[in-house]
Structures are given as C-alpha cells and as structure tokens.
Design a protein around this motif. Sequence first.
Motif, PDB file in Angstrom:
ATOM      1  N   GLU A 106      66.564 101.717  14.612  1.00  0.00           N
ATOM      2  CA  GLU A 106      66.424 101.364  13.395  1.00  0.00           C
ATOM      3  C   GLU A 106      66.974 102.119  12.092  1.00  0.00           C
ATOM      4  O   GLU A 106      67.765 101.559  11.369  1.00  0.00           O
ATOM      5  N   ARG A 107      66.875 103.333  12.349  1.00  0.00           N
ATOM      6  CA  ARG A 107      67.608 104.274  11.507  1.00  0.00           C
ATOM      7  C   ARG A 107      69.051 104.158  11.563  1.00  0.00           C
ATOM      8  O   ARG A 107      69.710 104.103  10.361  1.00  0.00           O
ATOM      9  N   TRP A 108      69.727 104.308  12.830  1.00  0.00           N
ATOM     10  CA  TRP A 108      71.037 103.983  12.801  1.00  0.00           C
ATOM     11  C   TRP A 108      71.708 102.451  12.069  1.00  0.00           C
ATOM     12  O   TRP A 108      72.825 102.453  11.927  1.00  0.00           O
ATOM     13  N   LEU A 109      70.727 101.494  12.353  1.00  0.00           N
ATOM     14  CA  LEU A 109      71.180 100.312  11.742  1.00  0.00           C
ATOM     15  C   LEU A 109      70.786 100.061  10.305  1.00  0.00           C
ATOM     16  O   LEU A 109      71.214  98.962   9.813  1.00  0.00           O
ATOM     17  N   GLY A 110      70.235 101.272   9.570  1.00  0.00           N
ATOM     18  CA  GLY A 110      70.192 100.970   8.320  1.00  0.00           C
ATOM     19  C   GLY A 110      68.694 100.879   8.039  1.00  0.00           C
ATOM     20  O   GLY A 110      68.175 100.944   6.542  1.00  0.00           O
ATOM     21  N   GLY A 111      67.855 100.641   8.719  1.00  0.00           N
ATOM     22  CA  GLY A 111      66.437 100.605   8.658  1.00  0.00           C
ATOM     23  C   GLY A 111      65.854  99.284   8.124  1.00  0.00           C
ATOM     24  O   GLY A 111      66.541  98.283   7.687  1.00  0.00           O
ATOM     25  N   ASP A 112      64.423  99.221   8.204  1.00  0.00           N
ATOM     26  CA  ASP A 112      63.639  98.081   7.844  1.00  0.00           C
ATOM     27  C   ASP A 112      64.219  96.572   8.746  1.00  0.00           C
ATOM     28  O   ASP A 112      64.511  95.633   8.134  1.00  0.00           O
ATOM     29  N   LEU A 113      64.312  96.809   9.981  1.00  0.00           N
ATOM     30  CA  LEU A 113      64.741  95.650  10.883  1.00  0.00           C
ATOM     31  C   LEU A 113      63.682  95.616  12.054  1.00  0.00           C
ATOM     32  O   LEU A 113      63.185  96.447  12.431  1.00  0.00           O
ATOM     33  N   PRO A 114      63.535  94.252  12.578  1.00  0.00           N
ATOM     34  CA  PRO A 114      62.676  94.245  13.579  1.00  0.00           C
ATOM     35  C   PRO A 114      63.264  94.462  14.813  1.00  0.00           C
ATOM     36  O   PRO A 114      64.593  93.933  14.989  1.00  0.00           O
ATOM     37  N   VAL A 115      62.955  95.507  15.672  1.00  0.00           N
ATOM     38  CA  VAL A 115      63.398  96.019  16.895  1.00  0.00           C
ATOM     39  C   VAL A 115      62.587  95.848  18.159  1.00  0.00           C
ATOM     40  O   VAL A 115      61.170  96.271  17.887  1.00  0.00           O
ATOM     41  N   VAL A 116      62.953  95.379  19.105  1.00  0.00           N
ATOM     42  CA  VAL A 116      62.242  95.254  20.169  1.00  0.00           C
ATOM     43  C   VAL A 116      62.963  96.148  21.266  1.00  0.00           C
ATOM     44  O   VAL A 116      64.372  95.889  21.602  1.00  0.00           O
ATOM     45  N   ARG A 117      62.259  97.127  21.828  1.00  0.00           N
ATOM     46  CA  ARG A 117      62.904  97.876  22.930  1.00  0.00           C
ATOM     47  C   ARG A 117      62.417  97.199  24.394  1.00  0.00           C
ATOM     48  O   ARG A 117      61.162  96.781  24.540  1.00  0.00           O
ATOM     49  N   CYS A 118      63.324  97.070  25.329  1.00  0.00           N
ATOM     50  CA  CYS A 118      63.047  96.532  26.390  1.00  0.00           C
ATOM     51  C   CYS A 118      63.451  97.727  27.747  1.00  0.00           C
ATOM     52  O   CYS A 118      64.489  98.244  27.536  1.00  0.00           O
ATOM     53  N   CYS A 131      60.285  93.749  33.457  1.00  0.00           N
ATOM     54  CA  CYS A 131      60.984  94.213  32.354  1.00  0.00           C
ATOM     55  C   CYS A 131      59.469  94.483  31.357  1.00  0.00           C
ATOM     56  O   CYS A 131      58.665  93.740  31.184  1.00  0.00           O
ATOM     57  N   GLY A 132      59.474  95.791  30.912  1.00  0.00           N
ATOM     58  CA  GLY A 132      58.647  96.227  29.770  1.00  0.00           C
ATOM     59  C   GLY A 132      59.268  95.898  28.562  1.00  0.00           C
ATOM     60  O   GLY A 132      60.355  96.308  27.981  1.00  0.00           O
ATOM     61  N   LEU A 133      58.446  95.370  27.544  1.00  0.00           N
ATOM     62  CA  LEU A 133      58.785  95.239  26.107  1.00  0.00           C
ATOM     63  C   LEU A 133      57.806  95.964  25.187  1.00  0.00           C
ATOM     64  O   LEU A 133      56.832  95.939  25.189  1.00  0.00           O
ATOM     65  N   PHE A 134      58.354  96.574  24.240  1.00  0.00           N
ATOM     66  CA  PHE A 134      57.920  96.934  22.999  1.00  0.00           C
ATOM     67  C   PHE A 134      58.336  96.624  21.682  1.00  0.00           C
ATOM     68  O   PHE A 134      59.615  96.486  21.440  1.00  0.00           O
ATOM     69  N   ALA A 135      57.549  96.193  20.686  1.00  0.00           N
ATOM     70  CA  ALA A 135      57.855  95.709  19.362  1.00  0.00           C
ATOM     71  C   ALA A 135      57.424  96.625  18.250  1.00  0.00           C
ATOM     72  O   ALA A 135      56.338  97.002  18.267  1.00  0.00           O
ATOM     73  N   ASN A 136      58.454  96.773  17.304  1.00  0.00           N
ATOM     74  CA  ASN A 136      58.140  97.598  16.244  1.00  0.00           C
ATOM     75  C   ASN A 136      57.336  96.659  15.232  1.00  0.00           C
ATOM     76  O   ASN A 136      57.282  95.465  15.280  1.00  0.00           O
ATOM     77  N   PRO A 137      56.819  97.350  14.037  1.00  0.00           N
ATOM     78  CA  PRO A 137      55.791  96.435  13.264  1.00  0.00           C
ATOM     79  C   PRO A 137      56.267  95.354  12.677  1.00  0.00           C
ATOM     80  O   PRO A 137      55.663  94.529  12.284  1.00  0.00           O
ATOM     81  N   ARG A 138      57.595  95.349  12.225  1.00  0.00           N
ATOM     82  CA  ARG A 138      58.533  94.226  11.761  1.00  0.00           C
ATOM     83  C   ARG A 138      58.818  92.995  12.592  1.00  0.00           C
ATOM     84  O   ARG A 138      59.461  92.135  12.091  1.00  0.00           O
ATOM     85  N   VAL A 139      58.460  93.134  13.688  1.00  0.00           N
ATOM     86  CA  VAL A 139      58.700  92.016  14.919  1.00  0.00           C
ATOM     87  C   VAL A 139      57.595  91.278  14.436  1.00  0.00           C
ATOM     88  O   VAL A 139      56.437  91.386  14.725  1.00  0.00           O
ATOM     89  N   ASP A 140      58.032  89.621  14.266  1.00  0.00           N
ATOM     90  CA  ASP A 140      56.822  88.639  13.813  1.00  0.00           C
ATOM     91  C   ASP A 140      56.350  87.911  15.394  1.00  0.00           C
ATOM     92  O   ASP A 140      57.304  88.145  16.324  1.00  0.00           O
ATOM     93  N   ALA A 141      55.616  87.116  15.181  1.00  0.00           N
ATOM     94  CA  ALA A 141      55.027  86.375  16.449  1.00  0.00           C
ATOM     95  C   ALA A 141      56.484  85.424  16.934  1.00  0.00           C
ATOM     96  O   ALA A 141      56.372  85.592  17.968  1.00  0.00           O
TER      97      ALA A 141
END
Length: 274
Positions: A106-118, A131-141
């Motif tokens: 998110e920092r490298w992309l400028g911040g404040d973006l929805p990010v999912v790591r898998c 596959c395991g998935l994790f979402a940061n707080p900016r990812v909506d349903a």
Amino acid sequence: MTRHITFIGAGNMASAILGGMVDSGYSREAITASSPDESQLAALHERFGIQTTTSNVDAVKQADVVVLAVKPQLMKDVCTELHGTVQDTRPLIVSVAAGIPADALERWLGGDLPVVRCMPNTPSLVGSGACGLFANPRVDADQRDLATTLLGAVGLVEWVDEESLLEAITAISGSGPAYFFLVFEALEAAGVKLGLPADSARRLALQTAAGAARMAQQSDQSPERLKRNVMSPGGTTERAVHCLEDAHLRQAFLEATDACAQRAREMAEEFGNR
C-alpha cells in the motif's frame, strides 16, 4: 457487472489463475495481462484469448482489480511505476507475491488502497490449489467476494483475520506440496529397494496419495480415525506406522513448519523495510 481484472506478470501463477477464471466462464474480454516478455503474452493470448500489453501502466488504467504476480524482488519497482495511475483509479489490489506485507504494498502504491494478500500454492497450476487470503481494512465485502471468486477459480480459499497467519499458511499449504513430493520420492525409493520397478513404485505411490487425500476430503472422520481404520492390530500397517512414530515424524514436521514460518517472517521484514 463484470469487473475488469488486470494481471501484472504473466508467469505460471498468473496463467493458472486467469486460466481458471476463463474455464469457469469469466469473460475473456474483461481480463488483461501485462509483461515485458512478449512470448509469454503471445502464449496467453493464443491459449485464453485475453487482452495483453507490455505496458503495466496502460494495463491498469481500466482495471477494477490489479493482480500483482511478479517476483518479490521486483515488486517495489512495479508498484512505484503504477503509483500515479492506481491513485487515480482506486482498484482492488491483489498480491500473490510471498513475503511482502500489505502495508508495504500500500505504501509503495501511494496509500489508502484496498489490498488483499494471498498465499497460493503450485497445485493451483492444475486447478487443485489451496490459498490463504488476508484483507486490509479498506477492502469492502464486495471486493472480498471478488477476491474469493478470483482465487477460488483454482482451488480452495481460506480467509484469515490476522496477516501473520499467512506465515502459518505458507508453512502448511504454500510450501506443503514440497513435503508431499519428498514423501513420494521416499516411497518410490523404498519400493525400488523392495524390488519394484521405479515406474511402478512411482505410480503406486502417487495413486495411493491421491486416493488417501480423496478419502480424507470426502469422509467425516478425522485423519487419525482413518489411519486407525487401516491399522489392524498386530498387522503390517501398524508395524509401519509405529516405525514412523519411533522416527519422530511428527516432530520433524513441527520443526520443518516452524522453520518455514520463521523464514516467512524474515522475508516479510526484509521486503517490508525497503
């Protein structure tokens, strides 16, 4: 509405995921892949009929989802290149790169973006991934469901609420195929030592593994119970299992997975501090 999905990177994992999406009916016209390797792009276009380009920036301009499928050591440079465009378009970012924390992406992309790591694994290449998935707080349903659809096209999807648990997933399923391949090697070698031809030993070992996995998936019994069902008192299987227990097989797996998770933590620190 069909969301446009762009893959940055056209290697094996990107190919597996987008191929699974096409096979499950996702619109080919809504998928773009970008890579500097024109031969890779030509192969993807020929096989799947998707859009391709050598320009990462052009590729993400129309994207609702950007899948980052490049090597970890290249990720910072790729994200920096995309920074201005994704800050304008605000897509969902999905990373399949090992070891890079969501906040670094998110920092490298400028911040404040929805990010999912898998954390996918190589059986995704044959549609049997985990596959395991994790979402940061900016990812909506809705974006979470979209990520599930995306990765679910090539296998099982498991969400975790804490990013650190991706290290455990790396240790169990991310690196796990290699553990089983090691077991296949060992069983094949044992079969040869007992007199079987190598090709027969390999076929028997692989089919036995596939059958055992299918039984475990389809049964409501625990692996421990299924193991007991094979072990007649005083029989051949019981003796073999006791040998494996005496060789501290369980402890070996604990130590191996601990070492794997520790290396995943080290990688996260290495990449995240760049």
